[in-house]
Design a protein around this motif. Structure first.
Motif, PDB file in Angstrom:
ATOM      1  N   ASP A  26       0.850  -1.198   0.000  1.00 27.69           N
ATOM      2  CA  ASP A  26       0.000   0.000   0.000  1.00 27.69           C
ATOM      3  C   ASP A  26       0.880   1.241   0.000  1.00 27.69           C
TER       4      ASP A  26
ATOM      5  N   LYS B 105      -3.631   1.968   7.713  1.00 29.75           N
ATOM      6  CA  LYS B 105      -2.900   1.158   6.730  1.00 29.75           C
ATOM      7  C   LYS B 105      -2.861  -0.310   7.163  1.00 29.75           C
ATOM      8  N   ILE B 106      -2.616  -0.545   8.438  1.00 23.82           N
ATOM      9  CA  ILE B 106      -2.542  -1.913   8.956  1.00 23.82           C
ATOM     10  C   ILE B 106      -3.908  -2.594   8.884  1.00 23.82           C
TER      11      ILE B 106
ATOM     12  N   ALA C 264      -2.658  -4.346   4.083  1.00 19.49           N
ATOM     13  CA  ALA C 264      -1.388  -4.336   3.347  1.00 19.49           C
ATOM     14  C   ALA C 264      -0.332  -5.168   4.062  1.00 19.49           C
ATOM     15  N   ASP C 265       0.507  -5.867   3.285  1.00 17.80           N
ATOM     16  CA  ASP C 265       1.639  -6.597   3.850  1.00 17.80           C
ATOM     17  C   ASP C 265       2.801  -5.659   4.125  1.00 17.80           C
ATOM     18  N   LYS C 266       2.995  -4.702   3.202  1.00 15.27           N
ATOM     19  CA  LYS C 266       4.096  -3.740   3.319  1.00 15.27           C
ATOM     20  C   LYS C 266       3.588  -2.375   2.872  1.00 15.27           C
ATOM     21  N   ILE C 267       4.279  -1.322   3.310  1.00 15.00           N
ATOM     22  CA  ILE C 267       3.744   0.035   3.142  1.00 15.00           C
ATOM     23  C   ILE C 267       4.828   0.989   2.662  1.00 15.00           C
TER      24      ILE C 267
ATOM     25  N   GLY D 277       5.896   0.296  11.746  1.00 12.27           N
ATOM     26  CA  GLY D 277       5.805  -0.802  10.796  1.00 12.27           C
ATOM     27  C   GLY D 277       6.677  -1.980  11.181  1.00 12.27           C
TER      28      GLY D 277
ATOM     29  N   ARG E 144       5.024  -5.028   9.718  1.00 10.02           N
ATOM     30  CA  ARG E 144       4.671  -4.529   8.388  1.00 10.02           C
ATOM     31  C   ARG E 144       5.815  -3.632   7.907  1.00 10.02           C
ATOM     32  N   GLU E 145       6.725  -4.205   7.120  1.00 13.93           N
ATOM     33  CA  GLU E 145       7.879  -3.415   6.678  1.00 13.93           C
ATOM     34  C   GLU E 145       7.414  -2.150   5.965  1.00 13.93           C
ATOM     35  N   THR E 146       8.027  -1.035   6.332  1.00 16.59           N
ATOM     36  CA  THR E 146       7.600   0.279   5.838  1.00 16.59           C
ATOM     37  C   THR E 146       8.796   1.086   5.367  1.00 16.59           C
TER      38      THR E 146
END
Length: 443
Positions: A80, A188-189, A193-196, A225, A230-232
């Motif tokens: 996302d 967002k979470i 989404a898996d990653k942002i 994240g 959630r890697e950001t």
């Protein structure tokens, strides 16, 4: 637990337990705590701040206060993108089909705008027939078939954040970095989404006016994240002048089509390529941002990105012929050109003033629920660093209410400054923040 004990603890700068934050937010969301006590806690947070652990806990409890979107039926890593907002920020309409054309599922829940122009949902509604409310089955089906789906954000997504933000708005606590970061990241979470990838705007037309505060916000969100799995990645981008040349809903759809057709404003195109390249890296499609950028450029050159935009419009019941014939978008009845009073170099374009002028033309909302004019807005012809001659057109105003032109023209004339000495255009990408820290002007 008692609210007063948690307020006192935060007032004294003592780190709150995760269980205390969970209880406080849940109790407030369920109307078990009055506004005045939550307002006191918010003010304590404003002055004392929050630790990384506290901020992550706040983010998760707000995300889990409502529906958590499950995208497990869609194969691949879902990435996302979120922008902290700016003027002529048309990136979502460009990025979503561009990244989807690269084979990355782009599932977005977007909102309506309150301020300069409409939000992404308002802009998409300028396309005849386009449906911005999708049920879950259609949302998932579109993602699986086309790699792209955008729907209006449901009130059931992070309702605790919605209630808390409304209180922040009237208690002078909006600017708290931990509260801003947790508000953005909770949605967002919850959206699945898996990653942002975050587009953190910096400058006169952004909420963050200086690089120092933007870096702090970006680092906080990237930290959240990491802590919640959630890697950001955050990209700091300049908002010293409007990003694109079009400010206004149908006008921005037209500009998105131009960029996807491999034409249009270079600054907007460049920022989209930078953001999109990082989305490809997070998805595992490319090992580096440089390679991701090359892949996206190829998709623009080949016409695949533009075709994906057509598919996206058709999938959501819109009239995709607007891609080849943008005159089918809402058109303004009144048009006025603003010309240069003299000659010289454009040294400043105040994005705030430009945005306000567009809102005065009817492109944005001054209060919640206001009906906006989808055809209204501004198209800029001048950019910082450009030399202009006397009577050269600097901008064109569009509206369906002729009485709005005079005030908007006055705002615009104040926003654009000329000087006899040349200046350079401000840099677009100011830095990248990922789990390894801050990288200045590196993408």
């Amino acid at each position: 637990m008692r609210a007063i004990d948690i307020i006192t603890k935060k007032r004294e700068g003592i780190e709150l337990l995760e269980s205390e934050i969970e209880w406080l937010i849940s109790a407030y969301t369920n109307n078990e705590i009055p506004d005045y006590q939550m307002a006191a806690w918010l003010m304590a947070v404003l002055f004392q701040g929050m630790t990384a652990k506290e901020t992550a806990a706040l983010t998760l409890v707000m995300a889990k206060s409502g529906d958590m979107v499950d995208l497990s039926e869609v194969p691949g890593i879902k990435v996302d993108k979120h922008s902290t907002g700016g003027v002529a920020d048309t990136t979502t309409m460009i990025l979503a089909p561009l990244v989807a054309a690269a084979g990355v599922p782009v599932a977005k829940m977007s909102g309506r705008g309150l301020g300069f122009t409409g939000g992404t949902i308002d802009k998409l509604e300028a396309i005849p027939g386009f449906e911005t409310t999708l049920d879950r089955s259609r949302f998932i089906a579109n993602l699986n078939k086309y790699n792209i789906a955008i729907t209006g954000q449901s009130a059931s997504i992070a309702p605790a954040d919605g209630k808390l933000y409304a209180l922040r708005d009237v208690t002078a606590t909006v600017e708290s970095i931990p509260l801003i970061a947790s508000s953005i990241m909770s949605k967002k979470i919850a959206s699945g989404a898996d990653k942002i990838v975050l587009d953190v705007k910096v400058g006169k037309g952004a909420f963050m006016k200086n690089t120092e505060s933007a870096i702090k916000l970006a680092e906080t969100m990237v930290n959240i994240g990491q802590l919640v799995g959630r890697e950001t990645v955050a990209v700091l981008t300049s908002m010293e002048q409007p990003l694109g040349t079009a400010i206004g809903n149908s006008l921005e759809v037209k500009e998105a089509i131009e960029i996807l057709s491999n034409r249009g404003e270079p600054a907007l195109r460049d920022v989209c390529l930078t953001l999109g390249a990082h989305m490809l890296v997070l998805s595992g499609k490319t090992p580096t941002a440089a390679e991701g950028r090359k892949q996206l450029i190829n998709l623009l050159n080949s016409g695949q990105a533009l075709q994906k935009f057509r598919d996206f419009i058709t999938a959501q019941s819109g009239d995709s012929t607007v891609v080849d014939n943008p005159t089918q978008l809402p058109q303004a009845r009144f048009v006025q050109e603003i010309t240069s009073p003299g000659q010289g170099y454009v040294t400043a374009i105040d994005a705030d003033q430009i945005g306000f002028a567009a809102m005065r033309l009817g492109a944005g909302r001054e209060y919640k629920g206001q009906v906006i004019d989808l055809a209204a807005g501004i198209v800029l012809q001048g950019r910082i660093g450009q030399y202009v001659k006397t009577n050269q057109v600097l901008a064109t105003l569009y509206t369906n209410d002729e009485t709005r032109l005079k005030h908007a023209a006055s705002c615009l004339n104040q926003a654009i400054k000329l000087d006899e000495l040349p200046v350079s255009a401000p840099p677009l990408v100011l830095g990248i923040i990922n789990k390894n820290g801050f990288h200045e002007r590196l993408d």
